[in-house]
Motif scaffolding. Structure first.
Motif, mmCIF file in Angstrom:
data_model
loop_
_atom_site.group_PDB
_atom_site.id
_atom_site.type_symbol
_atom_site.label_atom_id
_atom_site.label_comp_id
_atom_site.label_asym_id
_atom_site.label_seq_id
_atom_site.Cartn_x
_atom_site.Cartn_y
_atom_site.Cartn_z
ATOM 1 N N SER A 1 0.828 -1.206 0.000
ATOM 2 C CA SER A 1 0.000 0.000 0.000
ATOM 3 C C SER A 1 0.865 1.260 0.000
ATOM 4 C CB SER A 1 -0.927 -0.013 1.219
ATOM 5 O OG SER A 1 -1.737 1.144 1.242
ATOM 6 N N TRP A 2 1.928 1.243 0.796
ATOM 7 C CA TRP A 2 2.824 2.405 0.811
ATOM 8 C C TRP A 2 3.545 2.561 -0.527
ATOM 9 C CZ3 TRP A 2 2.788 6.425 3.786
ATOM 10 C CH2 TRP A 2 2.309 6.334 5.094
ATOM 11 N N ALA B 1 -0.890 -5.971 -7.347
ATOM 12 C CA ALA B 1 -2.081 -5.268 -6.861
ATOM 13 C C ALA B 1 -3.246 -5.526 -7.817
ATOM 14 C CB ALA B 1 -1.805 -3.771 -6.740
ATOM 15 N N ALA C 1 -6.486 0.309 -6.721
ATOM 16 C CA ALA C 1 -5.061 0.322 -6.406
ATOM 17 C C ALA C 1 -4.409 1.660 -6.712
ATOM 18 C CB ALA C 1 -4.356 -0.799 -7.166
ATOM 19 N N TYR D 1 -5.047 3.318 -3.286
ATOM 20 C CA TYR D 1 -3.895 2.620 -2.706
ATOM 21 C C TYR D 1 -4.281 1.352 -1.937
ATOM 22 C CZ TYR D 1 -2.683 7.461 -3.600
ATOM 23 O OH TYR D 1 -2.562 8.693 -4.173
ATOM 24 N N ALA D 2 -5.401 0.745 -2.317
ATOM 25 C CA ALA D 2 -5.786 -0.554 -1.778
ATOM 26 C C ALA D 2 -5.188 -1.634 -2.668
ATOM 27 C CB ALA D 2 -7.305 -0.685 -1.719
ATOM 28 N N VAL D 3 -4.654 -2.687 -2.080
ATOM 29 C CA VAL D 3 -3.869 -3.657 -2.834
ATOM 30 C C VAL D 3 -4.746 -4.753 -3.434
ATOM 31 C CG1 VAL D 3 -1.897 -5.222 -2.776
ATOM 32 C CG2 VAL D 3 -1.917 -3.197 -1.312
ATOM 33 N N TYR E 1 -10.507 0.038 -0.233
ATOM 34 C CA TYR E 1 -9.878 0.849 0.822
ATOM 35 C C TYR E 1 -10.636 0.714 2.137
ATOM 36 C CZ TYR E 1 -13.560 4.283 -0.314
ATOM 37 O OH TYR E 1 -14.761 4.899 -0.544
ATOM 38 N N GLN F 1 -9.264 -2.593 3.657
ATOM 39 C CA GLN F 1 -7.852 -2.495 4.010
ATOM 40 C C GLN F 1 -7.626 -1.534 5.168
ATOM 41 O OE1 GLN F 1 -5.171 -2.627 0.725
ATOM 42 N NE2 GLN F 1 -3.526 -1.618 1.840
ATOM 43 N N SER G 1 -5.649 -2.793 8.424
ATOM 44 C CA SER G 1 -4.429 -2.132 8.899
ATOM 45 C C SER G 1 -4.574 -1.640 10.328
ATOM 46 C CB SER G 1 -4.080 -0.959 7.970
ATOM 47 O OG SER G 1 -3.732 -1.419 6.681
ATOM 48 N N ASN H 1 -0.837 4.704 7.696
ATOM 49 C CA ASN H 1 -1.459 4.257 6.451
ATOM 50 C C ASN H 1 -2.971 4.447 6.508
ATOM 51 O OD1 ASN H 1 -2.549 1.592 4.750
ATOM 52 N ND2 ASN H 1 -0.830 2.657 3.805
ATOM 53 N N LEU I 1 -5.241 5.869 3.299
ATOM 54 C CA LEU I 1 -6.514 5.254 2.932
ATOM 55 C C LEU I 1 -7.686 6.167 3.287
ATOM 56 C CD1 LEU I 1 -5.697 1.655 4.223
ATOM 57 C CD2 LEU I 1 -5.630 2.470 1.852
#
Length: 391
Positions: free
Chosen positions: A101-102, A113, A118, A122-124, A128, A131, A135, A168, A173
């Protein structure tokens, strides 16, 4: 297919693996397995009166089959050494997810991803929303097990992972559910570290954290502001189109369905059928939603399918898990209770047991932590890899 293979392999192991008779399993003294079996049996029994088409009803029942994973983890993990390996595998997988994600946030190519969010969120692998919750839970796990981390700098590494996961959630997210879960778990972690006479501050702490994040995180500020805007516009729209508006519409319709079938519900898999029926009564031109949907609220989801007893059954399941955590050592209990609290909160805004991915995450992790906290040490337990007693 992967879930089916997991169940088949698990059952095969139970049937053919050589058991160690000297290892005591506290499974018979636990409440969680009984609660899981009762819940699954209730859904299976409701097949007889479900208003959903048979294929949809059976598919929904299969979705609740993930609850059996909790029992499977308790049966497969024989001692604390094996639980240590399982926890190490969990941590490694979460580090991979967090790092990916980073990397997406830094615009580094991530070929694995698969999420359609993605590049934008930024969700793999999932959304989001999922995730963010995952996290936040991972941060709590790292914090509560920091004293058990191996290596000279294991404790510092665990703290770094916890902070990285929280950053994160709050700054990368956009999931509001993840923000809420992270704020609550962070508040509980602080409360547990305080002397008992100061623990009442936890009542104010979530609001103070939310206020601080409102001014420091554009993600949190934008999402909180958006909730207010969407709620205000909900009453002015004939067809809600925002995330909050759709949820409010689903929740109101779910309560109507529960009011019409309060004792036994409309049966497993009945949410979409009931929603479409109630909407057509108000608007004959209503376009049906897809089958096997959910009202984005687990408590109401159980209520629609099993009536008021279904809601009580879900609460009883969660309470059973909590009661079992009371038999654990302090750090194990707090880690498991944090995961349970995250599930309780997530179910207020999403169907976090019914949904794939996030539901699998919670069921497997709860089973793992119960096995870890309640299992006995191995017969010849030296230093346990990936997991050792705190000094």
């Amino acid at each position: 297919m992967a879930k089916l293979l997991l169940v088949v392999c698990g059952l095969t192991t139970l049937l053919f693996a050589r058991r160690l008779p000297a290892i005591e399993k506290p499974l018979a003294e636990m409440r969680t397995p009984i609660a899981v079996l009762i819940a699954f049996f209730a859904f299976a029994l409701s097949l007889f009166w479900s208003v959903a088409p048979p294929a949809e009803a059976l598919e929904s029942l299969a979705k609740y089959g993930k609850l059996i994973m909790i029992i499977l983890m308790l049966l497969l993990i024989r001692d604390r050494r094996e639980a240590g390996y399982a926890l190490g595998a969990f941590v490694a997988a979460q580090i991979f997810l967090l790092g990916s994600s980073w990397m997406l946030f830094a615009h580094v190519p991530v070929p694995w991803a698969t999420s359609n969010m993605a590049l934008s969120e930024y969700a793999v692998f999932s959304s989001y929303l999922d995730q963010g919750i995952i996290s936040a839970v991972f941060a709590a796990i790292c914090w509560h097990f920091r004293a058990y981390a191996l290596g000279r700098f294991g404790r510092q590494a665990a703290l770094f992972l916890a902070l990285t996961a929280l950053a994160n959630v709050f700054f990368v997210l956009s999931g509001r559910s993840g923000h809420v879960v992270a704020i609550v778990l962070l508040s509980m972690a602080v409360m547990w570290e305080l002397p008992k006479k100061y623990r009442a501050v936890v009542v104010l702490l979530p609001f103070l954290l939310a206020l601080g994040l409102f001014f420091s995180s554009t993600k949190v500020r934008d999402r909180l502001t958006l909730v207010e805007t969407e709620v205000q516009s909900y009453s002015n729209q004939t067809a809600p189109s925002t995330s909050t508006g759709i949820r409010l519409d689903f929740w109101l319709t779910a309560m109507q369905a529960i009011a019409q079938h309060p004792l036994a519900g409309a049966g497993v898999g009945s949410w979409s059928t009931e929603f479409n029926r109630l909407q057509r009564e108000k608007n004959p031109a209503h376009l049906d939603i897809d089958s096997n949907g959910n009202p984005h609220q687990e408590y109401l989801m159980w209520g629609v399918q099993l009536g008021v007893p279904g809601i009580l059954l879900l609460v009883a399941l969660m309470f059973s898990i909590f009661r079992d955590t009371m038999k654990m050592e302090r750090h194990h209990a707090r880690a498991t209770q944090s995961v349970l609290l995250a599930l309780v909160i997530a179910c207020l805004f999403n169907s976090s047991i019914y949904d794939a991915q996030i539901g699998d995450f919670f069921c497997i992790l709860i089973g793992l932590l119960l096995a870890l906290g309640l299992s006995k040490p191995a017969i010849e337990e030296g230093s346990m890899p990936l997991y050792e007693h705190a000094t």
